[in-house]
Design an enzyme around this catalytic site. Structure first.
Site, PDB file in Angstrom:
ATOM      1  N   CYS A   1     -10.764  -1.511  -3.727  1.00 37.96           N
ATOM      2  CA  CYS A   1     -10.266  -0.253  -4.284  1.00 37.96           C
ATOM      3  C   CYS A   1     -11.133   0.180  -5.452  1.00 37.96           C
ATOM      4  O   CYS A   1     -10.742   1.031  -6.241  1.00 37.96           O
ATOM      5  CB  CYS A   1      -8.799  -0.391  -4.704  1.00 37.96           C
ATOM      6  SG  CYS A   1      -8.506  -1.751  -5.838  1.00 37.96           S
TER       7      CYS A   1
ATOM      8  N   GLU B   1      -2.102 -15.880  -2.806  1.00 38.38           N
ATOM      9  CA  GLU B   1      -1.652 -14.764  -3.647  1.00 38.38           C
ATOM     10  C   GLU B   1      -1.056 -15.360  -4.914  1.00 38.38           C
ATOM     11  O   GLU B   1      -0.364 -16.369  -4.869  1.00 38.38           O
ATOM     12  CB  GLU B   1      -0.617 -13.953  -2.856  1.00 38.38           C
ATOM     13  CG  GLU B   1       0.323 -13.092  -3.656  1.00 38.38           C
ATOM     14  CD  GLU B   1      -0.363 -11.965  -4.424  1.00 38.38           C
ATOM     15  OE1 GLU B   1      -1.229 -11.266  -3.845  1.00 38.38           O
ATOM     16  OE2 GLU B   1      -0.035 -11.807  -5.603  1.00 38.38           O
TER      17      GLU B   1
ATOM     18  N   GLN C   1       0.844  -1.206   0.000  1.00 39.11           N
ATOM     19  CA  GLN C   1       0.000   0.000   0.000  1.00 39.11           C
ATOM     20  C   GLN C   1       0.875   1.251   0.000  1.00 39.11           C
ATOM     21  O   GLN C   1       1.818   1.342   0.783  1.00 39.11           O
ATOM     22  CB  GLN C   1      -0.917   0.011   1.227  1.00 39.11           C
ATOM     23  CG  GLN C   1      -2.045  -1.004   1.165  1.00 39.11           C
ATOM     24  CD  GLN C   1      -3.123  -0.658   0.135  1.00 39.11           C
ATOM     25  OE1 GLN C   1      -3.032   0.331  -0.598  1.00 39.11           O
ATOM     26  NE2 GLN C   1      -4.133  -1.502   0.065  1.00 39.11           N
TER      27      GLN C   1
HETATM   28  N1  SAH Z   1      -3.761  -7.594   0.747  1.00 42.01           N
HETATM   29  C1  SAH Z   1      -2.523  -7.088   0.205  1.00 42.01           C
HETATM   30  C2  SAH Z   1      -2.492  -7.007  -1.323  1.00 42.01           C
HETATM   31  C3  SAH Z   1      -3.721  -6.470  -2.015  1.00 42.01           C
HETATM   32  S1  SAH Z   1      -3.517  -6.055  -3.731  1.00 42.01           S
HETATM   33  C4  SAH Z   1      -2.169  -5.765   0.834  1.00 42.01           C
HETATM   34  O1  SAH Z   1      -2.995  -5.154   1.512  1.00 42.01           O
HETATM   35  O2  SAH Z   1      -1.029  -5.309   0.670  1.00 42.01           O
HETATM   36  C5  SAH Z   1      -4.225  -7.400  -4.572  1.00 42.01           C
HETATM   37  C6  SAH Z   1      -3.317  -8.593  -4.713  1.00 42.01           C
HETATM   38  O3  SAH Z   1      -4.047  -9.600  -5.406  1.00 42.01           O
HETATM   39  C7  SAH Z   1      -2.058  -8.356  -5.533  1.00 42.01           C
HETATM   40  O4  SAH Z   1      -0.947  -8.719  -4.753  1.00 42.01           O
HETATM   41  C8  SAH Z   1      -2.217  -9.301  -6.744  1.00 42.01           C
HETATM   42  O5  SAH Z   1      -1.003  -9.869  -7.153  1.00 42.01           O
HETATM   43  C9  SAH Z   1      -3.146 -10.353  -6.214  1.00 42.01           C
HETATM   44  N2  SAH Z   1      -3.994 -11.090  -7.189  1.00 42.01           N
HETATM   45  C10 SAH Z   1      -4.536 -10.631  -8.336  1.00 42.01           C
HETATM   46  N3  SAH Z   1      -5.315 -11.570  -8.884  1.00 42.01           N
HETATM   47  C11 SAH Z   1      -5.277 -12.654  -8.069  1.00 42.01           C
HETATM   48  C12 SAH Z   1      -5.911 -13.951  -8.116  1.00 42.01           C
HETATM   49  N4  SAH Z   1      -6.741 -14.306  -9.088  1.00 42.01           N
HETATM   50  N5  SAH Z   1      -5.662 -14.799  -7.094  1.00 42.01           N
HETATM   51  C13 SAH Z   1      -4.838 -14.443  -6.071  1.00 42.01           C
HETATM   52  N6  SAH Z   1      -4.226 -13.253  -5.999  1.00 42.01           N
HETATM   53  C14 SAH Z   1      -4.440 -12.358  -6.985  1.00 42.01           C
END
Ligand code: SAH
Length: 453
Positions: A408, A333, A283
């Site tokens: 978001c 992830e 973030q």
């Molecule tokens: N919760 C974390 C990241 C959120 S961003 C934080 O607060 O920092 C969203 C994340 O989803 C990214 O890291 C992206 O790589 C991952 N992502 C995107 N598509 C996905 C999917 N189909 N399955 C699992 N993760 C995914």
């Protein structure tokens, strides 16, 4: 009938979610940059499509009392701060209204506890990450930002919403590149070397990482530059090079090389320590990320027997913030490097009840269901496109008491909540948290609960 270059007097009625003023004339809906609701303007017609038009302010006849007159227009033209012309308090109201409107329009939800947007006390210089293009402008190497919808660089030295230490480092490196006569990238013929400077800074640790994104591997006198940078900025613990020979919008290729120090920085969130590498999602507003995660903790109302799924877990920041309060955390992830970071981060913080899986969230749900895992809370934090139908079905089938949705994009969140409603869940409350002051981005948390049978 209106035509291009006509000038008409209009009153701005609304604001689009991207920050343009909206006016209606002659059956057209016009989008006008730098125009706020209630403002009376003369507008020049720039472009007309079937029902939609684009206009430009010629003159302000009556301005909004909520206009911030001090904003440098470069921030609007580049989109760095596309809401910066609106008073901050009004931005917060506008973001809550977007959540409310989406929930109503898409999911038909009227009566829900919508908490006021949590705003920042000092809503400036908050970004802990910068991705700055390097180009030649009027014969000179410049760092700045592209004008909206273009690759036309506007030189900028104060990035307004970006950590001031990052601004300083960028300027220092810009001057070095000029002094050493390193060529900036030129998109027209793909000549030139330096494409972007990417900088990350730990908000609490103060550690910085600098990445040179280059079109070719060889950088002339790079050792000397590295030495000068680290002498002037001892907080720089990592200097990397990323070679990206593609002329595309993706900033990084997979080709990273360490030029100095380590390949990560550290920072902390809610008392846990994190390793953050160049590509990992982290973030960009640390202070508000803490408020966001704390709200997620509060909404989930965690207890010691809770089993939590952290879907879309990135480097594990949310799951690990939950871990000490619950029995077990399962994270998933899709980016392998991020999962490796998440595992190391668990270890760094002495957390033994969290495990992270590489893969799609959908596949993980299937695997965990088969293994008979019964989460009491499922936390989701998907990218802008939101959840897939198969994820929603699989998560509802696991019958958790609560689903805590970090979003978001209020439009996809509302769409997904509608689905959950059809599967025996209700939206209880929603809370926007302003992670991106002065920009159109809306972050929001929703608590979705299983209807008791
Ligand atoms: N919760 C974390 C990241 C959120 S961003 C934080 O607060 O920092 C969203 C994340 O989803 C990214 O890291 C992206 O790589 C991952 N992502 C995107 N598509 C996905 C999917 N189909 N399955 C699992 N993760 C995914």
């Amino acid at each position: 009938m209106l035509k291009k270059n006509d000038i008409v007097e209009v009153v701005i009625e609304d604001l689009s979610h991207q920050g343009s003023g909206i006016a209606k004339v002659d059956g057209f809906v016009f989008f006008v940059e730098n125009a706020l609701p209630t403002e009376r303007i003369t507008m020049r017609v720039l472009k007309l499509n079937k029902k939609i038009g684009f206009g430009k302010v010629e003159d302000y006849l009556e301005k909004s009392p909520h206009r911030n007159e001090n904003l440098d227009l470069a921030y609007l033209r580049t989109g760095i701060a596309d809401f910066g012309h609106l008073a901050y308090e009004e931005q917060l109201l506008f973001k809550a209204k977007q959540v409310k409107d989406n929930l109503y329009k898409t999911a038909g939800i009227k009566a829900v506890e919508l908490l006021p947007t949590i705003g920042m006390e000092q809503p400036y210089a908050y970004r802990n990450k910068a991705q700055i293009p390097v180009r030649r402008v009027n014969g000179q190497l410049e760092t700045g930002f592209f004008r909206k919808n273009s690759h036309d660089l506007l030189p900028i030295s104060d990035f307004y919403i970006q950590d001031k230490e990052i601004d300083k480092l960028i300027l220092f490196v810009r001057n070095l590149l000029r002094r050493f006569q390193v060529s900036p990238y030129n998109e027209a013929d793909q000549s030139g070397l330096i494409k972007n400077l990417v900088v990350r800074r730990g908000h609490y640790s103060g550690q910085m990482m600098l990445v040179f994104v280059t079109s070719r591997p060889k950088v002339f006198r790079v050792e000397q530059m590295v030495q000068l940078i680290t002498e002037a900025f001892p907080q720089v613990v990592s200097i990397m090079q990323n070679v990206n020979d593609q002329n595309s919008n993706a900033i990084f290729s997979k080709d990273f090389k360490v030029l100095y120090g380590q390949d990560y920085i550290t920072d902390s969130i809610l008392g846990n320590d994190y390793m953050i590498s160049a590509q990992s999602f982290y973030q960009v507003n640390t202070v508000m990320a803490e408020k966001l995660y704390q709200t997620a903790i509060d909404f989930s109302d965690l207890s010691a027997d809770d089993v939590v799924i952290d879907a879309y877990s990135g480097i594990g920041t949310i799951g690990l913030s939950f871990a000490k309060k619950v029995k077990k955390v399962y994270g998933v992830e899709v980016i392998e490097a991020a999962v490796k970071d998440a595992r190391k981060n668990a270890e760094r913080n002495g957390i033994r009840n969290a495990e992270f899986l590489v893969g799609s969230a959908e596949a993980a749900m299937e695997k965990w269901s088969k293994e008979g895992i019964k989460p009491s809370v499922i936390l989701v934090d998907p990218p802008r496109k939101g959840l897939t139908e198969s994820f929603i079905k699989a998560s509802a089938a696991m019958a958790p008491k609560k689903i805590t949705y970090v979003s978001c994009n209020p439009a996809t969140m509302a769409r997904d909540i509608k689905h959950y409603q059809e599967l025996g869940y209700n939206l209880i409350k929603a809370q926007p948290v302003d992670l991106f002051p002065h920009t159109h981005h809306v972050e929001c948390i929703a608590l979705i609960q299983r209807v008791k049978s």
